[in-house]
Scaffold this motif. Structure first.
Motif, mmCIF file in Angstrom:
data_model
loop_
_atom_site.group_PDB
_atom_site.id
_atom_site.type_symbol
_atom_site.label_atom_id
_atom_site.label_comp_id
_atom_site.label_asym_id
_atom_site.label_seq_id
_atom_site.Cartn_x
_atom_site.Cartn_y
_atom_site.Cartn_z
ATOM 1 N N GLN A 92 35.689 62.263 75.557
ATOM 2 C CA GLN A 92 33.746 62.737 75.910
ATOM 3 C C GLN A 92 33.008 61.369 75.936
ATOM 4 O O GLN A 92 32.035 61.477 77.197
ATOM 5 C CB GLN A 92 33.392 63.506 74.629
ATOM 6 N N ALA A 93 33.004 60.462 75.903
ATOM 7 C CA ALA A 93 32.465 59.142 75.733
ATOM 8 C C ALA A 93 32.877 58.831 78.460
ATOM 9 O O ALA A 93 31.916 58.680 79.261
ATOM 10 C CB ALA A 93 32.489 57.860 75.297
ATOM 11 N N ILE A 94 33.965 59.043 78.032
ATOM 12 C CA ILE A 94 34.322 58.939 79.289
ATOM 13 C C ILE A 94 33.902 59.746 80.785
ATOM 14 O O ILE A 94 33.317 59.933 81.318
ATOM 15 C CB ILE A 94 36.018 59.178 79.222
ATOM 16 N N VAL A 95 33.979 61.351 80.022
ATOM 17 C CA VAL A 95 33.466 61.831 80.832
ATOM 18 C C VAL A 95 31.962 61.792 81.202
ATOM 19 O O VAL A 95 31.189 62.217 82.248
ATOM 20 C CB VAL A 95 33.464 63.045 79.661
ATOM 21 N N ARG A 227 18.669 37.672 76.173
ATOM 22 C CA ARG A 227 18.587 38.069 75.410
ATOM 23 C C ARG A 227 18.469 39.573 74.844
ATOM 24 O O ARG A 227 18.359 40.223 74.646
ATOM 25 C CB ARG A 227 17.361 37.848 73.966
ATOM 26 N N LYS A 228 17.793 39.907 76.413
ATOM 27 C CA LYS A 228 17.046 41.222 76.692
ATOM 28 C C LYS A 228 18.272 41.660 77.804
ATOM 29 O O LYS A 228 18.512 42.992 77.261
ATOM 30 C CB LYS A 228 15.612 41.498 77.542
ATOM 31 N N GLU A 229 18.840 41.164 78.114
ATOM 32 C CA GLU A 229 20.556 41.643 79.532
ATOM 33 C C GLU A 229 21.461 41.809 78.175
ATOM 34 O O GLU A 229 22.154 43.136 78.590
ATOM 35 C CB GLU A 229 20.547 40.456 80.210
ATOM 36 N N LYS A 230 21.495 41.643 77.308
ATOM 37 C CA LYS A 230 22.242 41.469 76.023
ATOM 38 C C LYS A 230 21.914 42.766 75.767
ATOM 39 O O LYS A 230 22.939 43.078 75.773
ATOM 40 C CB LYS A 230 22.252 40.263 75.462
ATOM 41 N N SER A 231 21.265 42.817 75.168
ATOM 42 C CA SER A 231 20.335 43.713 74.405
ATOM 43 C C SER A 231 20.652 45.297 75.086
ATOM 44 O O SER A 231 21.122 46.587 74.496
ATOM 45 C CB SER A 231 18.876 43.661 73.400
ATOM 46 N N ALA A 232 19.993 45.165 76.689
ATOM 47 C CA ALA A 232 20.033 46.432 77.182
ATOM 48 C C ALA A 232 21.448 46.742 77.624
ATOM 49 O O ALA A 232 21.834 48.210 77.328
ATOM 50 C CB ALA A 232 19.600 45.560 78.486
ATOM 51 N N ALA A 233 22.653 46.246 77.766
ATOM 52 C CA ALA A 233 23.989 46.174 77.136
ATOM 53 C C ALA A 233 24.473 47.004 76.286
ATOM 54 O O ALA A 233 25.444 47.754 76.813
ATOM 55 C CB ALA A 233 24.286 44.974 78.245
ATOM 56 N N ILE A 234 24.298 46.089 75.483
ATOM 57 C CA ILE A 234 25.269 47.036 74.126
ATOM 58 C C ILE A 234 24.502 48.244 73.649
ATOM 59 O O ILE A 234 25.573 49.159 73.215
ATOM 60 C CB ILE A 234 24.262 45.618 73.329
ATOM 61 N N LYS A 235 23.248 48.422 74.204
ATOM 62 C CA LYS A 235 22.730 49.355 73.808
ATOM 63 C C LYS A 235 23.095 50.637 74.894
ATOM 64 O O LYS A 235 22.859 51.854 74.740
ATOM 65 C CB LYS A 235 21.100 49.439 73.807
ATOM 66 N N ALA A 236 23.598 50.295 76.298
ATOM 67 C CA ALA A 236 23.527 51.384 76.646
ATOM 68 C C ALA A 236 25.285 51.904 76.596
ATOM 69 O O ALA A 236 25.154 52.739 76.915
ATOM 70 C CB ALA A 236 23.385 50.263 78.488
ATOM 71 N N ALA A 237 25.809 50.761 76.585
ATOM 72 C CA ALA A 237 27.032 51.249 75.688
ATOM 73 C C ALA A 237 27.148 52.212 75.085
ATOM 74 O O ALA A 237 27.667 53.127 74.304
ATOM 75 C CB ALA A 237 28.286 50.419 75.954
ATOM 76 N N ARG A 238 26.860 51.748 73.927
ATOM 77 C CA ARG A 238 26.425 52.646 72.590
ATOM 78 C C ARG A 238 26.109 54.089 72.947
ATOM 79 O O ARG A 238 25.991 54.835 72.243
ATOM 80 C CB ARG A 238 25.317 51.823 71.368
ATOM 81 N N ALA A 239 24.757 54.169 73.988
ATOM 82 C CA ALA A 239 24.208 55.563 73.784
ATOM 83 C C ALA A 239 25.047 56.213 74.553
ATOM 84 O O ALA A 239 24.940 57.524 74.181
ATOM 85 C CB ALA A 239 22.858 55.143 75.160
ATOM 86 N N LEU A 240 26.107 55.710 75.265
ATOM 87 C CA LEU A 240 27.240 56.947 76.059
ATOM 88 C C LEU A 240 28.125 56.862 75.180
ATOM 89 O O LEU A 240 29.172 57.587 75.644
ATOM 90 C CB LEU A 240 27.531 56.096 77.251
#
Length: 303
Positions: A92-95, A227-240
């Motif tokens: 479902q994450a892939i979808v 730090r902002k770039e790392k945090s945003a990337a981690i949160k984006a992957a987690r959100a999906l």
């Protein structure tokens, strides 16, 4: 463990590296063409048949599902999940990640920064659509496009209207995004495994090309993230809901902006740019999450 890589081509760099990493860590590997799998669904339980044989001894899978075969590929992943096989990326994450509009809605709902984006149901109000994202120049993207294909830079309002009209005339679904001039044809690809950044590179398009994709001839170099770039990337992957993901991001005057999150990111460019064993990190993630006893079912995520 016995780990299967779901891939249509065993000769692809990413597939070969995953097989190497699996075997280097003392596990058994196999490559399965997911389009050649037969799925059997009955009251006694789900089963997957490949080349005439029932697959019963696989501990984990690493999906490498191409965008053009998302429907059947994720059905195969889902079948393995139902059989209690651990998947490095849940179906479902892939979808979710493959639907550009839905993924942007999810990222927006999570409060993540992104270029202003507009979508319409074949509206004839092209001028309003352009105004919604701040006016020309704008980026126009096919919802089904990959690797930079189906992405157009319209530098003037007239050009933008013409492109939108053409796509709508073909009944093609598109999104319109603001153009981030200061990114200068570059973006960041940040590789996430198990909620951690394991590699990052800066991709730059060839001269005269606004797309930075390596498939379009762009170049890549290692980059140190803020730090902002790392945090945003981690949160984006987690959100999906993606444990293995490639997050594409622009560097703008107002901070990092998420472009998209890829559920089957290629390994070649980032491994060569960073000299990091990304494939090995994916296998370590599987090891850390693999049930100790065969038959202990992993949790199936359906949301």
């Amino acid at each position: 463990m016995k780990v299967a890589v779901l891939s249509r081509n065993p000769e692809l760099y990413s597939t070969r590296r995953l097989v190497e990493a699996i075997e280097a860590r003392g596990h058994e590997s196999m490559v399965i063409d997911h389009l050649k799998c037969d799925l059997v669904i009955e009251s006694s339980g789900p089963a997957v048949y490949y080349q005439g044989e029932k697959l019963e001894d696989i501990d984990a899978i690493i999906p490498r599902i191409g965008a053009s075969v998302t429907f059947y590929g994720t059905a195969v992943v889902r079948q393995f999940e139902m059989m209690g096989v651990f998947s490095a990326s849940y179906s479902q994450a892939i979808v979710r990640s493959r639907d550009k509009l839905r993924s942007l809605q999810i990222l927006s709902g999570a409060g993540l920064p992104m270029p202003k984006t507009a979508f319409t149901n074949y509206s004839k109000e092209e001028k309003s659509l352009i105004d919604h994202v701040g006016g020309a120049p704008v980026i126009i993207k096919l919802l089904e496009g990959t690797q930079g294909l189906g992405v157009v830079l319209a530098e003037t309002r007239k050009a933008a209207q013409s492109v939108i009209e053409a796509f709508h005339g073909l009944k093609a679904r598109i999104i319109v995004q603001e153009f981030i001039k200061e990114a200068k044809a570059s973006d960041l690809r940040i590789f996430i495994v198990d909620g951690k950044v394991v590699g990052a590179m800066k991709r730059t398009g060839v001269e005269g090309e606004f797309r930075s994709n390596l498939h379009r001839g762009g170049s890549a170099e290692i980059v140190k993230l803020s730090r902002k770039e790392k945090s945003a990337a981690i949160k984006a992957a987690r959100a999906l809901g993606l444990s293995v993901a490639g997050v594409d991001m622009l560097q703008s005057s107002r901070g990092p902006l998420i472009l998209e999150v890829n559920s089957s990111p290629g390994l070649e460019g980032i491994e060569k740019a960073t000299e990091v064993d990304i494939a090995g990190e994916i296998v370590k993630y599987i090891e850390a999450n693999q049930p100790k006893k065969r038959g202990v079912k992993s949790k199936l995520r359906t949301s």
